[in-house]
Design an enzyme around this catalytic site. Structure first.
Site, short mmCIF file in Angstrom:
data_model
loop_
_atom_site.label_atom_id
_atom_site.label_comp_id
_atom_site.label_asym_id
_atom_site.label_seq_id
_atom_site.Cartn_x
_atom_site.Cartn_y
_atom_site.Cartn_z
N LYS A 169 -16.85 17.18 120.11
CA LYS A 169 -15.63 17.68 120.75
C LYS A 169 -15.93 18.60 121.93
CE LYS A 169 -12.80 21.24 120.44
NZ LYS A 169 -12.18 21.20 121.77
N GLU A 172 -11.28 21.62 125.71
CA GLU A 172 -10.14 20.85 126.23
C GLU A 172 -10.00 20.95 127.74
OE1 GLU A 172 -6.86 22.23 123.92
OE2 GLU A 172 -7.43 24.30 124.16
N GLY A 222 -20.14 28.70 121.72
CA GLY A 222 -18.91 29.29 122.25
C GLY A 222 -18.85 30.77 121.92
N THR A 226 -14.86 32.83 117.66
CA THR A 226 -14.68 31.45 117.19
C THR A 226 -15.81 31.09 116.22
OG1 THR A 226 -13.82 30.98 119.40
CG2 THR A 226 -14.19 29.10 117.96
N GLY A 227 -17.00 31.53 116.53
CA GLY A 227 -18.14 31.25 115.66
C GLY A 227 -17.91 31.78 114.24
N GLU A 244 -24.35 29.03 118.40
CA GLU A 244 -24.93 29.62 119.61
C GLU A 244 -23.80 30.37 120.28
OE1 GLU A 244 -25.84 30.84 122.75
OE2 GLU A 244 -25.72 28.83 123.62
N CYS A 278 -23.77 32.40 128.57
CA CYS A 278 -23.94 33.20 127.36
C CYS A 278 -25.10 34.18 127.51
CB CYS A 278 -24.15 32.30 126.14
SG CYS A 278 -25.41 31.06 126.37
N GLU A 379 -18.51 41.18 125.79
CA GLU A 379 -18.84 40.07 126.68
C GLU A 379 -17.65 39.78 127.59
OE1 GLU A 379 -19.26 36.10 124.96
OE2 GLU A 379 -21.04 35.81 126.20
#
Ligand code: NDP
Length: 486
Positions: A169, A172, A222, A226-227, A244, A278, A379
């Site tokens: 995926k 988007e 990401g 979210t991780g 990651e 990142c 970040e």
């Protein structure tokens, strides 16, 4: 979307527009997958793993397919580079680099897969004890928008080399190079159901990949938040995870560094890909005795960075990925000012002329930063540099490690022993001495602390897509004599 060897629309017919971040123009309209689509893709990947002979395919055949994919990508490198720049904004010279790296990544894993993988052990019994590596099964692979093609290669190459199947995926906002890559996957003839592409929103499609009991591993690149949610969703069937995540990486410049090199690398560390990296060197630590002179040179050179449409010759920094992300970065700039940092350069959205319709922001440098400031701790993922000063080696290391993250870090000094002393103490997975940013398919990529779990690339990246099996073979077959026989 590409599911079980067929190009399909979303089951409910939903679509989404994809934009060029430099011009605001609609580049394409693509399928917007939902739960039904991702579930079908997972079922097909499951079937391909459990019922087809893909996991047992000879490694020479898997290597042949990956080499063929690399060759096709290389033949169309310029087309991919232009598309990548149109969709995610980065200057063309960076996109060209990414495509080349992606080609080499497929070649690297095509070459690695038939190299020795197992081990044998001498044990106390007359036994042949060996360890083999086998594919994990169905992998859900979720990637971000900052390196759409390159991170796709990092995920797909080791996964397919090892004999897994995948549901992939993209983000988007940046699906276009992944769609083209899957056209090549179809052309070279990967068996049906082995590699599936599903588009759609992270909280729907991505979440299902993390949560589904039919998926054996989820691999994600990401944001850290979210991780964390992926890790929780993956707990249901205790699937394997590779994460990651983000960073707030320190770049340390000692007074004895090669001055010009350190200035230019400090710029490259934070302004490459508009800081949406990142491993960006977003915290610059400069030794007191050269601090003012260094900052002055850094600001003067950074002021001249040519910001523009990545397709234009000479552009050195492109637009941010989306209007929403632009707002987030501008907000952080306001936070930095409110916290009392000195805005030494930039800080504004660019809106004149051709900038008006894109998501452009000036290269931005804050000085007089302190370790407790949000612009130093969080970040930002944009071209915003926080500069701190340090007195000595001890303070440099302490400031560098004062972070929840631990992805990367650099040190500039001409004292080799000092460089290694500092690097050894950095709590980070990717480090550089007298350079910043180069990455290699041969070497592991990943972070300490909240920057992730596991490693991609290199032999470690292949290991991450394999299960480990021990096999014990009795060399003296006979009754055990453990139980009485009367
Ligand atoms: P996300 O972490 O949200 O996006 C990365 C990928 O994860 C995308 O494909 C996204 O899908 C998907 N995703 C989003 N939510 C979920 C979920 N609940 N379950 C499974 N998958 C999900 O990054 P953002 O684009 O929102 O950016 C947020 C911040 O993350 C950035 O500002 C930056 O700080 C950081 N970031 C770090 C990156 C890195 O390389 N370390 C890369 C990108 C972002 P979709 O976008 O399609 O909804």
């Amino acid at each position: 979307m590409f599911i079980a060897g067929q190009w399909v629309e979303a089951e409910d017919g939903s679509v989404r527009e994809v934009f060029n971040p430099a011009t605001g123009e609609v580049l394409a309209t693509v399928a917007e997958g939902g739960l039904a689509d991702v579930r079908r893709a997972i079922a097909e990947a499951r079937r391909a793993f459990d019922e087809s002979d893909w996991p047992q395919t000879p490694v020479v055949e898997r290597a042949r397919l990956l080499h063929a994919l690399a060759d096709k990508l290389e033949e169309r490198a310029e087309e991919f580079a232009v598309l990548e720049t149109e969709n995610c904004g980065k200057p063309l010279r960076e996109s060209r680099f990414d495509v080349n790296d992606a080609v080499n990544c497929f070649r690297y894993y095509a070459g690695l897969i038939n190299k020795p993988l197992g081990q044998t052990y001498e044990v106390s019994d007359p036994m042949m004890t060996m360890v083999v590596r086998e594919p994990i099964g169905v992998c859900g692979q979720i990637v971000p928008w900052n390196y759409p093609l390159l991170i796709a290669a990092w995920k797909l190459a080791p996964c397919l080399a090892a004999g897994n199947t995948t549901v992939f995926k993209p983000a988007e906002v940046t699906p276009l190079s992944a769609i083209k890559l899957f056209e090549l996957i179809e052309e070279v003839g990967f068996p049906s159901g082995v590699a599936n592409l599903v588009l759609g929103a992270g909280p729907v499609v991505g979440h299902e990949l993390a949560a589904s009991g039919l998926v054996d591993k989820v691999a994600f690149t990401g944001g850290t938040a979210t991780g964390r949610s992926i890790m929780q969703a993956a707990a249901g069937n205790l699937k394997k995870i590779s994460l990651e995540l983000g960073g707030k990486s320190p770049n340390i410049v000692f007074a004895d560094a090669d001055f010009e090199a350190a200035v230019e690398f400090a710029m490259f560390a934070i302004f490459a890909n508009q800081g949406q990296v990142c491993s960006a060197g977003s915290r610059l630590l400069v030794e007191d005795s050269i601090h003012d002179r260094f900052v002055e040179a850094l600001v003067e050179r950074s002021r001249k960075i040519r910001v523009g449409n990545g397709l234009h010759e000479g552009t050195e920094m492109g637009p941010l990925i989306s209007p929403a992300h632009l707002q987030k970065v501008l907000q952080y700039i306001e936070i930095g000012k409110a916290e009392g940092a000195t805005l030494a350069l930039g800080g504004k959205r660019l809106t004149d002329g051709e900038y008006a319709r894109g998501n452009f922001v000036e290269p931005t440098i804050f000085t007089d930063c302190t370790p407790d400031m949000r612009i130093v701790r969080e970040e930002i993922f944009g071209p915003v540099l926080a500069v701190l000063r340090f007195r000595d080696e001890e303070e440099a290391v302490r400031l560098a490690n004062d972070s929840d993250y631990g992805l990367a870090g650099g040190v500039f000094t001409q004292d080799g022993a000092k460089a290694l002393r500092v690097i050894k103490r950095l709590r980070a997975g990717i480090t550089w001495v007298n350079t910043y940013h180069p990455t290699y398919n041969e070497a592991p990529w990943g972070g300490y602390k909240q920057s992730g779990i596991g490693r991609e690339l290199g032999t470690y990246g292949l290991d991450a897509y394999t299960e480990i099996k021990q096999i014990n073979v009795n060399l003296q077959v006979g009754p055990l004599g453990w139980y009485r026989n009367d």
